[in-house]
Each structure stands twice: as structure tokens, then as C-alpha cells.
Scaffold this motif. Structure first.
Motif, PDB file in Angstrom:
ATOM      1  N   ALA A  38       0.849  -1.194   0.000  1.00 36.49           N
ATOM      2  CA  ALA A  38       0.000   0.000   0.000  1.00 36.49           C
ATOM      3  C   ALA A  38       0.879   1.237   0.000  1.00 36.49           C
ATOM      4  CB  ALA A  38      -0.917   0.007   1.219  1.00 36.49           C
ATOM      5  N   LEU A  39       0.403   2.273  -0.677  1.00 40.77           N
ATOM      6  CA  LEU A  39       1.083   3.558  -0.752  1.00 40.77           C
ATOM      7  C   LEU A  39       0.095   4.641  -0.382  1.00 40.77           C
ATOM      8  CD1 LEU A  39       3.776   5.057  -1.878  1.00 40.77           C
ATOM      9  CD2 LEU A  39       2.333   5.523  -3.869  1.00 40.77           C
ATOM     10  N   VAL A  40       0.473   5.519   0.569  1.00 38.22           N
ATOM     11  CA  VAL A  40      -0.393   6.618   0.973  1.00 38.22           C
ATOM     12  C   VAL A  40       0.194   7.940   0.496  1.00 38.22           C
ATOM     13  CG1 VAL A  40       0.681   6.948   3.254  1.00 38.22           C
ATOM     14  CG2 VAL A  40      -1.701   7.636   2.894  1.00 38.22           C
ATOM     15  N   VAL A  41      -0.675   8.824   0.012  1.00 34.57           N
ATOM     16  CA  VAL A  41      -0.310  10.194  -0.333  1.00 34.57           C
ATOM     17  C   VAL A  41      -1.316  11.124   0.325  1.00 34.57           C
ATOM     18  CG1 VAL A  41       0.739   9.539  -2.538  1.00 34.57           C
ATOM     19  CG2 VAL A  41      -1.662  10.242  -2.479  1.00 34.57           C
ATOM     20  N   GLY A  42      -0.947  12.387   0.445  1.00 36.33           N
ATOM     21  CA  GLY A  42      -1.840  13.385   1.001  1.00 36.33           C
ATOM     22  C   GLY A  42      -2.498  14.217  -0.088  1.00 36.33           C
ATOM     23  N   MET A  43      -3.065  15.354   0.320  1.00 38.78           N
ATOM     24  CA  MET A  43      -3.777  16.224  -0.612  1.00 38.78           C
ATOM     25  C   MET A  43      -3.017  17.517  -0.881  1.00 38.78           C
ATOM     26  SD  MET A  43      -6.803  17.598   1.969  1.00 38.78           S
ATOM     27  CE  MET A  43      -7.407  18.920   0.914  1.00 38.78           C
ATOM     28  N   ASP A  44      -1.738  17.561  -0.487  1.00 38.70           N
ATOM     29  CA  ASP A  44      -0.963  18.797  -0.567  1.00 38.70           C
ATOM     30  C   ASP A  44      -0.021  18.859  -1.758  1.00 38.70           C
ATOM     31  OD1 ASP A  44      -2.167  19.475   1.843  1.00 38.70           O
ATOM     32  OD2 ASP A  44      -0.514  18.654   3.030  1.00 38.70           O
ATOM     33  N   THR A  45      -0.049  17.841  -2.623  1.00 38.61           N
ATOM     34  CA  THR A  45       0.862  17.799  -3.763  1.00 38.61           C
ATOM     35  C   THR A  45       0.077  17.587  -5.056  1.00 38.61           C
ATOM     36  OG1 THR A  45       1.245  15.467  -3.209  1.00 38.61           O
ATOM     37  CG2 THR A  45       2.928  17.055  -2.517  1.00 38.61           C
ATOM     38  N   PRO A  46      -0.591  18.642  -5.553  1.00 40.71           N
ATOM     39  CA  PRO A  46      -1.381  18.484  -6.776  1.00 40.71           C
ATOM     40  C   PRO A  46      -0.540  18.224  -8.006  1.00 40.71           C
ATOM     41  CG  PRO A  46      -1.240  20.802  -6.159  1.00 40.71           C
ATOM     42  CD  PRO A  46      -0.669  20.013  -5.012  1.00 40.71           C
ATOM     43  N   GLN A  47       0.776  18.323  -7.884  1.00 45.98           N
ATOM     44  CA  GLN A  47       1.649  18.078  -9.024  1.00 45.98           C
ATOM     45  C   GLN A  47       1.940  16.600  -9.251  1.00 45.98           C
ATOM     46  OE1 GLN A  47       2.517  19.118  -5.959  1.00 45.98           O
ATOM     47  NE2 GLN A  47       4.700  19.579  -5.798  1.00 45.98           N
ATOM     48  N   ILE A  48       1.413  15.709  -8.400  1.00 47.97           N
ATOM     49  CA  ILE A  48       1.705  14.297  -8.630  1.00 47.97           C
ATOM     50  C   ILE A  48       1.014  13.811  -9.898  1.00 47.97           C
ATOM     51  CG2 ILE A  48       2.038  13.824  -6.173  1.00 47.97           C
ATOM     52  CD1 ILE A  48      -0.627  12.297  -6.222  1.00 47.97           C
ATOM     53  N   THR A  49       1.639  12.833 -10.526  1.00 40.89           N
ATOM     54  CA  THR A  49       1.145  12.222 -11.755  1.00 40.89           C
ATOM     55  C   THR A  49       1.261  10.707 -11.639  1.00 40.89           C
ATOM     56  OG1 THR A  49       3.332  12.198 -12.792  1.00 40.89           O
ATOM     57  CG2 THR A  49       1.992  14.201 -13.104  1.00 40.89           C
ATOM     58  N   PRO A  50       0.579   9.964 -12.509  1.00 45.93           N
ATOM     59  CA  PRO A  50       0.807   8.512 -12.519  1.00 45.93           C
ATOM     60  C   PRO A  50       2.272   8.157 -12.737  1.00 45.93           C
ATOM     61  CG  PRO A  50      -1.190   9.046 -13.725  1.00 45.93           C
ATOM     62  CD  PRO A  50      -0.527  10.361 -13.403  1.00 45.93           C
ATOM     63  N   ALA A  51       2.984   8.973 -13.524  1.00 40.11           N
ATOM     64  CA  ALA A  51       4.406   8.692 -13.758  1.00 40.11           C
ATOM     65  C   ALA A  51       5.221   8.832 -12.476  1.00 40.11           C
ATOM     66  CB  ALA A  51       4.949   9.627 -14.831  1.00 40.11           C
ATOM     67  N   LEU A  52       4.887   9.821 -11.645  1.00 41.39           N
ATOM     68  CA  LEU A  52       5.593   9.982 -10.380  1.00 41.39           C
ATOM     69  C   LEU A  52       5.308   8.814  -9.432  1.00 41.39           C
ATOM     70  CD1 LEU A  52       5.269  13.806  -9.617  1.00 41.39           C
ATOM     71  CD2 LEU A  52       7.392  12.503  -9.687  1.00 41.39           C
ATOM     72  N   LEU A  53       4.101   8.277  -9.511  1.00 42.74           N
ATOM     73  CA  LEU A  53       3.728   7.155  -8.652  1.00 42.74           C
ATOM     74  C   LEU A  53       4.202   5.814  -9.198  1.00 42.74           C
ATOM     75  CD1 LEU A  53       0.016   8.153  -7.882  1.00 42.74           C
ATOM     76  CD2 LEU A  53       2.016   8.541  -6.423  1.00 42.74           C
ATOM     77  N   ALA A  54       4.593   5.783 -10.472  1.00 42.46           N
ATOM     78  CA  ALA A  54       4.868   4.521 -11.156  1.00 42.46           C
ATOM     79  C   ALA A  54       5.877   3.621 -10.464  1.00 42.46           C
ATOM     80  CB  ALA A  54       5.304   4.790 -12.598  1.00 42.46           C
ATOM     81  N   PRO A  55       6.976   4.157  -9.902  1.00 42.69           N
ATOM     82  CA  PRO A  55       7.925   3.236  -9.263  1.00 42.69           C
ATOM     83  C   PRO A  55       7.283   2.356  -8.186  1.00 42.69           C
ATOM     84  CG  PRO A  55       8.936   5.384  -9.534  1.00 42.69           C
ATOM     85  CD  PRO A  55       7.487   5.545  -9.889  1.00 42.69           C
ATOM     86  N   ALA A  56       6.257   2.879  -7.529  1.00 42.31           N
ATOM     87  CA  ALA A  56       5.601   2.130  -6.458  1.00 42.31           C
ATOM     88  C   ALA A  56       4.319   1.433  -6.905  1.00 42.31           C
ATOM     89  CB  ALA A  56       5.289   3.064  -5.286  1.00 42.31           C
ATOM     90  N   THR A  57       3.967   1.566  -8.184  1.00 42.73           N
ATOM     91  CA  THR A  57       2.726   0.953  -8.660  1.00 42.73           C
ATOM     92  C   THR A  57       2.933  -0.021  -9.814  1.00 42.73           C
ATOM     93  OG1 THR A  57       2.285   2.814 -10.169  1.00 42.73           O
ATOM     94  CG2 THR A  57       1.322   2.931  -7.959  1.00 42.73           C
ATOM     95  N   ASP A  58       4.133  -0.051 -10.400  1.00 42.44           N
ATOM     96  CA  ASP A  58       4.317  -0.959 -11.528  1.00 42.44           C
ATOM     97  C   ASP A  58       4.500  -2.390 -11.026  1.00 42.44           C
ATOM     98  OD1 ASP A  58       7.730   0.131 -12.176  1.00 42.44           O
ATOM     99  OD2 ASP A  58       7.078  -1.579 -11.001  1.00 42.44           O
ATOM    100  N   PRO A  59       4.436  -3.381 -11.920  1.00 39.72           N
ATOM    101  CA  PRO A  59       4.450  -4.776 -11.467  1.00 39.72           C
ATOM    102  C   PRO A  59       5.688  -5.165 -10.662  1.00 39.72           C
ATOM    103  CG  PRO A  59       3.656  -4.634 -13.725  1.00 39.72           C
ATOM    104  CD  PRO A  59       4.138  -3.263 -13.365  1.00 39.72           C
ATOM    105  N   ALA A  60       6.813  -4.486 -10.908  1.00 41.07           N
ATOM    106  CA  ALA A  60       8.044  -4.847 -10.191  1.00 41.07           C
ATOM    107  C   ALA A  60       8.304  -3.964  -8.974  1.00 41.07           C
ATOM    108  CB  ALA A  60       9.231  -4.775 -11.152  1.00 41.07           C
ATOM    109  N   ALA A  61       7.304  -3.193  -8.568  1.00 42.69           N
ATOM    110  CA  ALA A  61       7.506  -2.176  -7.525  1.00 42.69           C
ATOM    111  C   ALA A  61       8.087  -2.739  -6.232  1.00 42.69           C
ATOM    112  CB  ALA A  61       6.186  -1.471  -7.233  1.00 42.69           C
TER     113      ALA A  61
END
Length: 226
Positions: A103-126
């Protein structure tokens, strides 16, 4: 296919006087709440566009029109669960306690996040050879925290909202013998000095558009981290 990671967003209902009070007096309570709502919607849309096993909004308050209507292509939209009482460490611990598996938690204070920024922790090899993902914030805190085996005790007692919060949380992880990988450092929106730089990192965001509507100024565009 759904990703292996449950994505959690911990957030507060963006009501005037309840959110982003540190943006005053540069922004009125209503304007601060509008910026918070835009940031929250941007965050939720990024999470909807990222692969996930589950998507959970851990909310202090009630859902509102800021909740995206888009449907993810790989599963159901957000589950909404209430935050527990207590400090931020207890609320984060409780959020992880509702997860089985990574599981990965984020807050509401970083509207600049993108799927690409999250990808290291969400891709199949994360999580191959990795026990935790850590996203440091420029103010000394953290904007993301991921755990392969969510253990609430890894958060309880960590001092929150200090200049040393990020260092203390990361030390808690490594002290428990976890292998930690880092996500890019991001700037939170906490004070008036943060607003324009963050909007410049996400020029196409709802947050940037709301800021322009409130001030009549378009932030200078910075190169956005992928």
C-alpha cells in the motif's frame, strides 16, 4: 490488470476555515478552501489514472463536488473510509491497517503528482527487493509512504508536522530493517510561498487554474518532474 498496490489518499474535506489555514492572510478562508479542493481533485485524478489493487480515500469530513466522476479502467472507483481520531501518526497507521498487501499513501498537498511519479511504487516490479517507498517533501516531511507489508506500528509515535518528520519516519523504516527506495522530492502546499511554485510545476492542473482565477496571474511554468 489491477496493480499490486493499494493507493490511499488521506485528506480533509475542503471547507473554509478547516483547511489550509496557513495560507492566510494572503488567501481568504474561502480561497484557501478552493485551492485545497482543486489540489485534492488533482490528487484523486492522478490516483484514478494509476494502476491499483484498491483506491481508498481516507477522509475527515464528507464527500463533495471535488470528488472526481471519472471511472478508472481497471477496477472500482474510490472506497471512502472515515479517518480515526488522534494525531496524524495514528490516522496514517489506521489507514495502513485497512490494507492487505502493498500500500502507498499520499496526502492532498501535492497536486503536481502524476501517474508517472507514482509509477515506481505501482508498476508490477515495484516491490521486488523493496520493503518500503518513501517520498520526501521539501519542508522536511514526506508526501508519500509505501509499505510492502503494512504495519501500523511503523508510523505510531513518529512526530508529525516538524522539520524532522521525514528523517524520523525514514529512520523508523530503516531501523526496522526494511529496504527503502525513494521517490522524487516534492514541495507541499502549506504556506503562501508554496502556492505559485507548486502551480508552476503543474501548469495544466486544476490547482494552477484555480490560482489563476483567484489572482489573475499565471504562474511561471517550471519543468515538471516525471
Amino acid at each position: 490488470m489491477p496493480g499490486p498496490t493499494t493507493l490511499l489518499v488521506i485528506a480533509k474535506e475542503p471547507r473554509p476555515g478547516r483547511v489550509k489555514t496557513r495560507l492566510g492572510p494572503a488567501f481568504t478562508p474561502r480561497a484557501a478552501a478552493a485551492l485545497a479542493a482543486a489540489a485534492l481533485t488533482d490528487t484523486l485524478c492522478a490516483v484514478l489514472a494509476a494502476p491499483a489493487r484498491r483506491r481508498v480515500l481516507v477522509l475527515d469530513g464528507a464527500p463533495g463536488p471535488w470528488l472526481p466522476r471519472e471511472q478508472p479502467s481497471d477496477g472500482p472507483p474510490f472506497e471512502i473510509v472515515p479517518q480515526v481520531d488522534g494525531g496524524l501518526d495514528e490516522r496514517l497507521a489506521a489507514a495502513f491497517a485497512c490494507c492487505a498487501g502493498p500500500a502507498l499513501v499520499v496526502g492532498m498537498d501535492t497536486p503536481q503528482i502524476t501517474p508517472a511519479l507514482l509509477a515506481p511504487a505501482t508498476d508490477p516490479a515495484a516491490w521486488h527487493g523493496c520493503d518500503a517507498w518513501f517520498g520526501p517533501a521539501a519542508d522536511g516531511g514526506f508526501w508519500a509512504l509505501g509499505l510492502a507489508d503494512p504495519d501500523p506500528e511503523l508510523l505510531r509515535g513518529v512526530p508529525m508536522s516538524t522539520l524532522a518528520t521525514g528523517a524520523a519516519q525514514r529512520a523508523r523504516l530503516t531501523g526496522a530493517g526494511l529496504s527503502v527506495r525513494d521517490l522524487p522530492k516534492l514541495r507541499d502546499v502549506d504556506t503562501p510561498h508554496d502556492v505559485e511554485p507548486v502551480a508552476a510545476e503543474a501548469p495544466g492542473s486544476r490547482f494552477a487554474a484555480e490560482l489563476a482565477a483567484l489572482t489573475g496571474r499565471v504562474p511561471r511554468v517550471n519543468e515538471r518532474k516525471a
